[in-house]
Design a protein around this motif. Structure first.
Motif, PDB file in Angstrom:
ATOM      1  N   GLY A  22       0.448  -0.607   0.377  1.00  0.00           N
ATOM      2  CA  GLY A  22      -0.142   0.347  -0.054  1.00  0.00           C
ATOM      3  C   GLY A  22       0.805   1.073   0.388  1.00  0.00           C
ATOM      4  O   GLY A  22       0.492   2.490  -0.502  1.00  0.00           O
ATOM      5  N   PHE A  23       2.012   1.254   1.323  1.00  0.00           N
ATOM      6  CA  PHE A  23       2.653   2.511   1.055  1.00  0.00           C
ATOM      7  C   PHE A  23       3.162   2.646  -0.303  1.00  0.00           C
ATOM      8  O   PHE A  23       3.950   3.544  -1.586  1.00  0.00           O
ATOM      9  CB  PHE A  23       4.142   2.079   1.743  1.00  0.00           C
ATOM     10  N   VAL A  24       3.840   1.597  -1.164  1.00  0.00           N
ATOM     11  CA  VAL A  24       4.248   1.667  -2.530  1.00  0.00           C
ATOM     12  C   VAL A  24       3.538   2.531  -3.070  1.00  0.00           C
ATOM     13  O   VAL A  24       3.540   3.337  -4.077  1.00  0.00           O
ATOM     14  CB  VAL A  24       4.987   0.636  -2.951  1.00  0.00           C
ATOM     15  N   VAL A  30       1.388   9.600  -5.486  1.00  0.00           N
ATOM     16  CA  VAL A  30       2.060  11.318  -5.629  1.00  0.00           C
ATOM     17  C   VAL A  30       2.957  12.212  -6.271  1.00  0.00           C
ATOM     18  O   VAL A  30       3.625  11.399  -6.861  1.00  0.00           O
ATOM     19  CB  VAL A  30       3.034  11.312  -4.003  1.00  0.00           C
ATOM     20  N   PRO A  31       1.952  13.173  -6.653  1.00  0.00           N
ATOM     21  CA  PRO A  31       2.728  13.963  -8.241  1.00  0.00           C
ATOM     22  C   PRO A  31       4.237  14.466  -7.823  1.00  0.00           C
ATOM     23  O   PRO A  31       4.535  14.959  -6.839  1.00  0.00           O
ATOM     24  CB  PRO A  31       1.857  14.745  -8.878  1.00  0.00           C
ATOM     25  N   ARG A  32       4.775  14.231  -8.882  1.00  0.00           N
ATOM     26  CA  ARG A  32       6.441  14.965  -8.578  1.00  0.00           C
ATOM     27  C   ARG A  32       6.368  15.813 -10.028  1.00  0.00           C
ATOM     28  O   ARG A  32       7.368  16.592 -10.109  1.00  0.00           O
ATOM     29  CB  ARG A  32       7.063  13.796  -9.264  1.00  0.00           C
ATOM     30  N   GLU A  33       5.277  16.457 -10.281  1.00  0.00           N
ATOM     31  CA  GLU A  33       5.591  17.381 -11.252  1.00  0.00           C
ATOM     32  C   GLU A  33       3.767  18.420 -10.813  1.00  0.00           C
ATOM     33  O   GLU A  33       2.914  18.039 -10.553  1.00  0.00           O
ATOM     34  CB  GLU A  33       5.109  17.110 -12.759  1.00  0.00           C
ATOM     35  N   GLU A  34       4.554  19.328 -11.287  1.00  0.00           N
ATOM     36  CA  GLU A  34       2.612  19.805 -10.762  1.00  0.00           C
ATOM     37  C   GLU A  34       1.545  20.643 -11.831  1.00  0.00           C
ATOM     38  O   GLU A  34       2.036  19.612 -12.797  1.00  0.00           O
ATOM     39  CB  GLU A  34       3.393  21.535 -10.335  1.00  0.00           C
ATOM     40  N   VAL A  35       0.320  20.233 -11.491  1.00  0.00           N
ATOM     41  CA  VAL A  35      -0.539  19.809 -12.598  1.00  0.00           C
ATOM     42  C   VAL A  35      -0.388  21.656 -13.238  1.00  0.00           C
ATOM     43  O   VAL A  35      -0.766  22.412 -12.758  1.00  0.00           O
ATOM     44  CB  VAL A  35      -1.930  19.732 -12.208  1.00  0.00           C
ATOM     45  N   GLU A 163      12.680  14.794  -6.638  1.00  0.00           N
ATOM     46  CA  GLU A 163      13.091  13.596  -6.412  1.00  0.00           C
ATOM     47  C   GLU A 163      12.467  12.575  -5.943  1.00  0.00           C
ATOM     48  O   GLU A 163      11.562  12.156  -4.800  1.00  0.00           O
ATOM     49  CB  GLU A 163      14.957  13.380  -5.502  1.00  0.00           C
ATOM     50  N   PRO A 164      12.395  10.853  -6.561  1.00  0.00           N
ATOM     51  CA  PRO A 164      11.923   9.730  -6.116  1.00  0.00           C
ATOM     52  C   PRO A 164      12.078   9.620  -4.526  1.00  0.00           C
ATOM     53  O   PRO A 164      13.479   9.837  -4.467  1.00  0.00           O
ATOM     54  CB  PRO A 164      12.782   8.919  -6.913  1.00  0.00           C
ATOM     55  N   TRP A 165      11.167   9.073  -4.269  1.00  0.00           N
ATOM     56  CA  TRP A 165      11.604   8.755  -2.870  1.00  0.00           C
ATOM     57  C   TRP A 165      12.307   7.472  -2.055  1.00  0.00           C
ATOM     58  O   TRP A 165      12.474   8.099  -0.961  1.00  0.00           O
ATOM     59  CB  TRP A 165      10.017   8.379  -2.649  1.00  0.00           C
ATOM     60  N   TRP A 166      12.489   6.871  -3.235  1.00  0.00           N
ATOM     61  CA  TRP A 166      13.199   5.491  -3.143  1.00  0.00           C
ATOM     62  C   TRP A 166      14.763   6.159  -3.102  1.00  0.00           C
ATOM     63  O   TRP A 166      15.908   5.513  -1.973  1.00  0.00           O
ATOM     64  CB  TRP A 166      13.171   4.421  -4.111  1.00  0.00           C
ATOM     65  N   ALA A 172      11.487   9.942   1.550  1.00  0.00           N
ATOM     66  CA  ALA A 172      11.107   8.371   2.186  1.00  0.00           C
ATOM     67  C   ALA A 172      10.172   8.677   3.596  1.00  0.00           C
ATOM     68  O   ALA A 172       9.240   7.829   3.896  1.00  0.00           O
ATOM     69  CB  ALA A 172      11.860   7.065   1.673  1.00  0.00           C
ATOM     70  N   ARG A 173      11.111   9.306   4.612  1.00  0.00           N
ATOM     71  CA  ARG A 173      10.368   8.715   5.753  1.00  0.00           C
ATOM     72  C   ARG A 173       9.482  10.203   6.283  1.00  0.00           C
ATOM     73  O   ARG A 173       8.520   9.400   6.673  1.00  0.00           O
ATOM     74  CB  ARG A 173      11.702   9.669   6.698  1.00  0.00           C
ATOM     75  N   LEU A 174       9.591  10.587   5.150  1.00  0.00           N
ATOM     76  CA  LEU A 174       7.822  11.288   4.915  1.00  0.00           C
ATOM     77  C   LEU A 174       6.961  11.222   4.918  1.00  0.00           C
ATOM     78  O   LEU A 174       5.538  11.396   5.343  1.00  0.00           O
ATOM     79  CB  LEU A 174       8.624  13.078   4.198  1.00  0.00           C
TER      80      LEU A 174
END
Length: 216
Positions: A22-24, A30-35, A163-166, A172-174
């Motif tokens: 579920g976390f993945v 979660v968007p990494r670019e603004e819409v 940045e990619p969370w991984w 990643a913690r956030l």
């Protein structure tokens, strides 16, 4: 006894796997670019927590994406003139079209105050401005308290969060913290009564009942 022990281990493994899966999914969405908004709404609401949220919300207001803006969760010592200094090109909007909420202290409070503002203005659609990682929980809380109101997400993405969370331990913690809060919010919402927007709005418009006078 051994079977119960093995069953407990099995359930724990399955539960952990489901939680991580579920976390993945949550982190991936979660968007990494603004819409880019293509339409407009009656109002705009910005949930405080980062300066860029307010700036983006004011710019959306200035571009005509909504008729009025609510900035919710503003610190009690912060005035509109202080916020206006952060967007000098649009300072005049704070005099006519921007409302500040100093009561909300968390996302639940943001939703409660946004509901109050929306009912008072008679709005039926809102652009929601908050950080990308916070957007799922914000939409859940707002949607619970504003059924029937169209909510248009506008996720704010900072350079650090792009940045990619991984690849970033802080990200990643956030995201993991926000994921847990999101699950708790969904669980709480499932057992809370649903707010009927139409009925609530009608109660606000109806005059208070006048107690009967003394019998003659």
């Amino acid at each position: 006894m051994r079977r119960l022990f093995l069953l407990g281990i099995g359930l724990g493994v399955v539960g952990t796997a489901a939680f991580l899966a579920g976390f993945v999914v949550f982190a991936w969405r979660v968007p990494r670019e603004e819409v880019v908004l293509s339409g407009t709404a009656d109002g705009i609401v910005a949930l405080t927590g980062g300066a860029s949220r307010v700036v983006d919300a004011v710019e959306l207001l200035a571009s005509g994406r909504g008729r009025r803006l609510l900035i919710t969760g503003v610190h009690r010592s912060t005035s509109s003139s202080e916020l206006a200094r952060g967007v000098p090109d649009f300072e005049q909007l704070f005099d006519c079209c921007i409302d500040l909420d100093h009561e909300a202290r968390n996302t639940i409070g943001n939703a409660v105050e946004t509901r109050r503002w929306t009912l008072g203005r008679g709005f039926r659609s809102l652009v929601v401005v908050t950080s990308s990682y916070h957007m799922p929980r914000a939409m859940a809380e707002l949607g619970h308290r504003l059924p029937g109101v169209a909510l248009i997400p506008y996720p704010v993405v900072t350079r650090a969060r792009a940045e990619p969370w991984w690849s970033n331990g802080a990200n990643a913690r956030l995201l993991m913290t926000e994921y847990v809060k999101y699950i708790v919010a969904l669980a709480r919402i499932r057992i809370e009564p649903v707010v009927d927007l139409t009925e609530a709005a009608q109660r606000r418009r109806s005059p208070p009942a006048v107690p009967p006078g003394p019998a003659t």
